[in-house]
Design a protein around this motif. Structure first.
Motif, PDB file in Angstrom:
ATOM      1  N   ALA A   8       0.809  -1.223   0.000  1.00 53.93           N
ATOM      2  CA  ALA A   8       0.000   0.000   0.000  1.00 53.93           C
ATOM      3  C   ALA A   8       0.838   1.267   0.000  1.00 53.93           C
ATOM      4  O   ALA A   8       0.345   2.334  -0.366  1.00 53.93           O
ATOM      5  N   THR A   9       2.110   1.181   0.412  1.00 53.53           N
ATOM      6  CA  THR A   9       2.977   2.366   0.403  1.00 53.53           C
ATOM      7  C   THR A   9       3.897   2.374  -0.816  1.00 53.53           C
ATOM      8  O   THR A   9       4.806   3.196  -0.896  1.00 53.53           O
ATOM      9  N   SER A  10       3.669   1.471  -1.749  1.00 46.78           N
ATOM     10  CA  SER A  10       4.454   1.449  -2.982  1.00 46.78           C
ATOM     11  C   SER A  10       4.067   2.632  -3.868  1.00 46.78           C
ATOM     12  O   SER A  10       3.167   3.410  -3.542  1.00 46.78           O
ATOM     13  N   GLN A  11       4.734   2.750  -5.006  1.00 46.29           N
ATOM     14  CA  GLN A  11       4.406   3.834  -5.939  1.00 46.29           C
ATOM     15  C   GLN A  11       2.925   3.836  -6.300  1.00 46.29           C
ATOM     16  O   GLN A  11       2.240   4.862  -6.214  1.00 46.29           O
ATOM     17  N   ILE A  12       2.429   2.673  -6.714  1.00 47.49           N
ATOM     18  CA  ILE A  12       1.027   2.592  -7.144  1.00 47.49           C
ATOM     19  C   ILE A  12       0.101   2.715  -5.942  1.00 47.49           C
ATOM     20  O   ILE A  12      -0.941   3.375  -6.008  1.00 47.49           O
ATOM     21  N   ALA A  29      -4.975  -2.102   4.607  1.00 48.40           N
ATOM     22  CA  ALA A  29      -3.688  -1.917   3.942  1.00 48.40           C
ATOM     23  C   ALA A  29      -2.567  -2.547   4.763  1.00 48.40           C
ATOM     24  O   ALA A  29      -2.517  -2.389   5.989  1.00 48.40           O
ATOM     25  N   VAL A  30      -1.683  -3.257   4.073  1.00 46.41           N
ATOM     26  CA  VAL A  30      -0.553  -3.908   4.723  1.00 46.41           C
ATOM     27  C   VAL A  30       0.712  -3.116   4.427  1.00 46.41           C
ATOM     28  O   VAL A  30       0.998  -2.781   3.275  1.00 46.41           O
ATOM     29  N   SER A  31       1.479  -2.817   5.477  1.00 45.83           N
ATOM     30  CA  SER A  31       2.735  -2.090   5.326  1.00 45.83           C
ATOM     31  C   SER A  31       3.748  -2.635   6.328  1.00 45.83           C
ATOM     32  O   SER A  31       3.386  -2.983   7.457  1.00 45.83           O
ATOM     33  N   ARG A  32       4.997  -2.710   5.909  1.00 47.13           N
ATOM     34  CA  ARG A  32       6.045  -3.178   6.829  1.00 47.13           C
ATOM     35  C   ARG A  32       6.320  -2.163   7.945  1.00 47.13           C
ATOM     36  O   ARG A  32       6.767  -2.536   9.028  1.00 47.13           O
ATOM     37  N   GLN A  33       6.055  -0.878   7.667  1.00 54.64           N
ATOM     38  CA  GLN A  33       6.335   0.174   8.641  1.00 54.64           C
ATOM     39  C   GLN A  33       5.040   0.797   9.133  1.00 54.64           C
ATOM     40  O   GLN A  33       4.059   0.882   8.379  1.00 54.64           O
ATOM     41  N   GLY A 143       8.237   9.432  -6.949  1.00 51.72           N
ATOM     42  CA  GLY A 143       9.527   9.803  -6.382  1.00 51.72           C
ATOM     43  C   GLY A 143      10.215   8.715  -5.592  1.00 51.72           C
ATOM     44  O   GLY A 143      11.159   9.002  -4.847  1.00 51.72           O
ATOM     45  N   ILE A 144       9.776   7.456  -5.754  1.00 50.45           N
ATOM     46  CA  ILE A 144      10.423   6.357  -5.022  1.00 50.45           C
ATOM     47  C   ILE A 144      10.780   5.206  -5.963  1.00 50.45           C
ATOM     48  O   ILE A 144      11.100   4.109  -5.501  1.00 50.45           O
ATOM     49  N   ALA A 175       2.416   6.136 -12.146  1.00 49.79           N
ATOM     50  CA  ALA A 175       1.848   5.230 -11.149  1.00 49.79           C
ATOM     51  C   ALA A 175       0.346   5.430 -10.979  1.00 49.79           C
ATOM     52  O   ALA A 175      -0.400   4.465 -10.736  1.00 49.79           O
ATOM     53  N   ASP A 176      -0.125   6.664 -11.130  1.00 47.69           N
ATOM     54  CA  ASP A 176      -1.557   6.917 -10.968  1.00 47.69           C
ATOM     55  C   ASP A 176      -2.375   6.313 -12.099  1.00 47.69           C
ATOM     56  O   ASP A 176      -3.528   5.945 -11.906  1.00 47.69           O
TER      57      ASP A 176
END
Length: 294
Positions: A8-12, A29-33, A143-144, A175-176
């Motif tokens: 969920a925090t990836s570019q897309i 949403a799954v995120s490592r952080q 930007g990532i 990405a959008d």
């Protein structure tokens, strides 16, 4: 019902979450952080495998994955019934463009992607889930990314911007635009059981793509053309550069015909601005989406 989103925090993901919330679709949403709280989004922090173990017995409207497809396979194989009616996952056009590479590391990437695609579709069909796999070209816009943004970062430090004088065609995709394709796929059966390529709305020579990236930068840097002879010397001196250099003259593009016909998505041309190379927050993504709609 809720949509489960991994990566969920990836570019897309940074563009998809605002679009799902705009559509009134709640998100798990799954995120490592750890992530800031957000109305309409429930965050699960940790590894995908641990998250899936804790989700045993839950069901969702759909599953969207921007993470490794192989990471889903053990969990899906252990399910006796469908955890969601459909699953949408991203792969990569590298499955096609690197297929004939002589580099062992690139062949390993192709094999990994194919294992993921085959395993995901096999398990989805066993469970009676509709599946869609999107294969994007080079992604930018948050930007990532690991392709163009690092080049911009190095140019900022060195005040020099290299422009390889190569003429293979490229089709960078925002990405959008991929996020919009995911939302469209959630609302139709047209892409069920299909692999859909997705590239940007414009095909450019490699050198022209670099020129546009250079022109988009807020900082002044000196463009440095890299002729073909110098690139060949680089490939000869640095073994890991041989694969990338060999593809500079190849056309690495996607066929957007099915994307337009099945999902009605028309990706934008490659016209980046300086903001494309700055890490994007979810609030900034929402602001960009709203600005584009107004």
């Amino acid at each position: 019902m809720t949509v489960l989103v991994s990566g969920a925090t990836s570019q897309i993901g940074r563009y998809l979450l605002p679009r799902l919330l705009q559509a009134g679709i709640p998100v798990l949403a799954v995120s490592r952080q750890p992530q800031p709280s957000q109305p309409g989004v429930e965050w699960w922090t940790g590894d995908l495998g641990d998250a899936l173990s804790s989700f045993q017995g839950q069901t969702w409207q759909a599953i969207v994955s921007f993470t490794s497809m192989e990471g889903w396979l053990p969990w899906l194989a252990a399910q006796d019934s469908a955890p969601a009616p459909r699953i949408i996952a991203t792969s990569s056009m590298s499955v096609v463009t690197k297929e004939s590479s002589a580099q062992s590391d690139e062949q390993a990437v192709v094999a990994w992607l194919r294992r993921g695609e085959t395993g995901l579709t096999t398990q989805a069909e066993r469970l009676g889930m509709q599946w869609t796999i999107l294969r994007p070209t080079l992604i930018y816009g948050a930007g990532i990314d690991k392709s163009l943004t690092p080049i911009v970062a190095r140019a900022r430090r060195a005040r020099l911007f290299p422009i390889p004088m190569a003429h293979g065609m490229r089709q960078p995709v925002h990405a959008d635009d991929i996020a919009q394709a995911v939302v469209a796929a959630l609302h139709t059966d047209a892409t069920a059981g299909k692999v859909v390529e997705i590239g940007g709305g414009e095909r450019l020579h490699y050198a022209e793509m670099f020129r546009r990236v250079h022109a988009s930068m807020a900082e002044r840097t000196l463009p440095v053309p890299l002729p073909q002879a110098l690139l060949r010397l680089l490939a000869a001196a640095v073994p890991r550069a041989r694969g990338p250099v060999s593809r500079l003259q190849q056309d690495l593009i996607a066929d957007n015909g099915p994307l337009r016909a099945l999902l009605g998505i028309h990706p934008r041309p490659f016209q980046p601005d300086a903001g494309a190379w700055v890490p994007l927050s979810r609030n900034e993504a929402l602001a960009r989406i709203e600005a584009a709609a107004s």
